[in-house]
Scaffold this active site. Sequence first.
Site, PDB file in Angstrom:
ATOM      1  N   LYS A   3       0.818  -1.216   0.000  1.00 35.45           N
ATOM      2  CA  LYS A   3       0.000   0.000   0.000  1.00 35.45           C
ATOM      3  C   LYS A   3       0.850   1.264   0.000  1.00 35.45           C
ATOM      4  CE  LYS A   3      -4.317  -1.827   1.575  1.00 35.45           C
ATOM      5  NZ  LYS A   3      -5.395  -1.894   2.540  1.00 35.45           N
TER       6      LYS A   3
ATOM      7  N   LYS B 153      -4.346 -11.141  -6.138  1.00 34.68           N
ATOM      8  CA  LYS B 153      -5.548 -11.251  -5.298  1.00 34.68           C
ATOM      9  C   LYS B 153      -6.660 -10.331  -5.815  1.00 34.68           C
ATOM     10  CE  LYS B 153      -6.005  -8.913  -1.534  1.00 34.68           C
ATOM     11  NZ  LYS B 153      -5.938  -8.245  -0.234  1.00 34.68           N
TER      12      LYS B 153
ATOM     13  N   LYS C 279     -10.636  -4.885  -3.538  1.00 36.37           N
ATOM     14  CA  LYS C 279     -11.527  -3.744  -3.759  1.00 36.37           C
ATOM     15  C   LYS C 279     -10.738  -2.474  -4.043  1.00 36.37           C
ATOM     16  CE  LYS C 279     -11.998  -3.872   1.239  1.00 36.37           C
ATOM     17  NZ  LYS C 279     -12.802  -4.329   2.338  1.00 36.37           N
TER      18      LYS C 279
HETATM   19  P1  TYM Z   1     -10.306  -6.445   4.508  1.00 29.37           P
HETATM   20  O1  TYM Z   1     -11.371  -5.443   4.839  1.00 29.37           O
HETATM   21  O2  TYM Z   1      -9.334  -6.091   3.452  1.00 29.37           O
HETATM   22  O3  TYM Z   1     -10.944  -7.820   4.126  1.00 29.37           O
HETATM   23  C1  TYM Z   1     -11.947  -8.427   4.914  1.00 29.37           C
HETATM   24  C2  TYM Z   1     -11.784  -9.930   4.882  1.00 29.37           C
HETATM   25  O4  TYM Z   1     -11.863 -10.413   3.538  1.00 29.37           O
HETATM   26  C3  TYM Z   1     -10.734 -11.249   3.263  1.00 29.37           C
HETATM   27  N1  TYM Z   1     -10.385 -11.102   1.838  1.00 29.37           N
HETATM   28  C4  TYM Z   1     -10.310 -12.113   0.972  1.00 29.37           C
HETATM   29  N2  TYM Z   1     -10.501 -13.435   1.109  1.00 29.37           N
HETATM   30  C5  TYM Z   1     -10.341 -14.212  -0.002  1.00 29.37           C
HETATM   31  N3  TYM Z   1     -10.004 -13.718  -1.218  1.00 29.37           N
HETATM   32  C6  TYM Z   1      -9.795 -12.397  -1.402  1.00 29.37           C
HETATM   33  N4  TYM Z   1      -9.467 -11.923  -2.606  1.00 29.37           N
HETATM   34  C7  TYM Z   1      -9.944 -11.536  -0.271  1.00 29.37           C
HETATM   35  N5  TYM Z   1      -9.827 -10.190  -0.104  1.00 29.37           N
HETATM   36  C8  TYM Z   1     -10.087  -9.948   1.190  1.00 29.37           C
HETATM   37  C9  TYM Z   1      -9.640 -10.712   4.165  1.00 29.37           C
HETATM   38  O5  TYM Z   1      -8.630 -11.682   4.384  1.00 29.37           O
HETATM   39  C10 TYM Z   1     -10.421 -10.377   5.431  1.00 29.37           C
HETATM   40  O6  TYM Z   1     -10.598 -11.540   6.232  1.00 29.37           O
HETATM   41  N6  TYM Z   1      -7.036  -5.739   8.179  1.00 29.37           N
HETATM   42  C11 TYM Z   1      -8.297  -6.365   7.848  1.00 29.37           C
HETATM   43  C12 TYM Z   1      -9.449  -5.871   8.705  1.00 29.37           C
HETATM   44  C13 TYM Z   1      -9.278  -6.044  10.174  1.00 29.37           C
HETATM   45  C14 TYM Z   1      -9.353  -7.274  10.879  1.00 29.37           C
HETATM   46  C15 TYM Z   1      -9.180  -6.914  12.254  1.00 29.37           C
HETATM   47  C16 TYM Z   1      -9.549  -8.596  10.498  1.00 29.37           C
HETATM   48  C17 TYM Z   1      -9.056  -5.049  11.082  1.00 29.37           C
HETATM   49  N7  TYM Z   1      -9.018  -5.571  12.325  1.00 29.37           N
HETATM   50  C18 TYM Z   1      -9.174  -7.890  13.240  1.00 29.37           C
HETATM   51  C19 TYM Z   1      -9.543  -9.562  11.491  1.00 29.37           C
HETATM   52  C20 TYM Z   1      -9.362  -9.215  12.841  1.00 29.37           C
HETATM   53  C21 TYM Z   1      -8.610  -6.033   6.412  1.00 29.37           C
HETATM   54  O7  TYM Z   1      -8.176  -5.048   5.885  1.00 29.37           O
HETATM   55  O8  TYM Z   1      -9.533  -6.842   5.851  1.00 29.37           O
END
Ligand code: TYM
Length: 325
Positions: free
Chosen positions: A111, A192, A195
């Site tokens: 990022k 991957k 969004k």
């Molecule tokens: P975020 O918002 O990017 O994504 C949310 C969840 O979706 C999963 N994910 C995917 N799984 C499969 N294939 C993909 N292409 C894909 N893109 C996203 C992510 O692995 C995630 O589980 N940092 C985290 C948010 C967060 C969090 C937390 C998660 C903040 N605090 C505490 C768990 C526990 C994030 O940016 O996820």
Amino acid sequence: MARVFSGIQPSGVLTIGNYLGALRHFAIKQETEETVYCIVDLHALTLPKDPDALRLQIRTLAATYLAVGIDPLKSILFVQSHVPEHAELAWLLQCMSYMGEVSRMTQFKEKAEGKESVPVGLFTYPVLQAADILLYDTNIVPVGEDQKQHIELCRDIAMRFNQRFGNVFVIPEHQIPKLGAKIMSLEDPNKKMSKSNPNPASYISLMDEPSVVKKKIIRAVTDTGCEIKDDPEHKPGVANLLTINALCSNRTIAELEALFAGKGYGDLKKDTAEVVVATLSPIQDRVKDILETTELEEALTVGAERARVIASQTLTRVKKVMGLL
Ligand code: TYM
């Protein structure tokens, strides 16, 4: 009963990757475990956001949680900024984290790449994530593959803290699904699905209309050759479509390989578009209905109150052992 915690950022649309890798597992877990789910709006601020757009994205994400079946009576569903203990614990944990380990986070590197000025929050982001998890005495964190490194850092920080101050934190474990842990981009199946990709043709948004879903899947990059086989190394595009199809249609990959034996990529794409539309349409209808009611605000108010009861106890414990008055 294990305590389960996970979070999703309200940064732009959710993709089918977020759904298949994480969100769909959340509703299943609430039937057997104690579940806490968070809309991590503070994390979304690490990159510039238009305030009105962010407000709408927070509401839409909350509505999406409810639309996929998160029941506010079974799960604690809340917005991160409504529980100030998250930001406070994050500071305390930053004082227990090292530049070296945080600098190694691949998501930060990706990022920050090419940016002239990088917000400090983008760097300390995984420490806030550790605070999210540790505040709730979490045992299990269901996430997609890309979050594995962040959960490992969270474990390292928690173990270091416990070593120094005694057994304060529960050490969490990530839970990554066997199938769907990394849904790939439709434009480049070696990357991957994300969004934050500027090209919307690379992802399926949970809110994409059926005609848009069909168009994106028909145009998805596939591989040379014509055999429909799950071979992620040599046929990443086909393997990705098979994964999406299997998860949306509740069929196994082997069943799909048998079904499409002797058929072409066009057949696989047509069928995949149909099962994706059938999966997304009911969710989209519910999101639209929920956004028009006050059900959402009520659920989030109750959720934040319930979350604070747990979070404030953990924070008090932490401050005490660290020597704060
Ligand atoms: P975020 O918002 O990017 O994504 C949310 C969840 O979706 C999963 N994910 C995917 N799984 C499969 N294939 C993909 N292409 C894909 N893109 C996203 C992510 O692995 C995630 O589980 N940092 C985290 C948010 C967060 C969090 C937390 C998660 C903040 N605090 C505490 C768990 C526990 C994030 O940016 O996820």
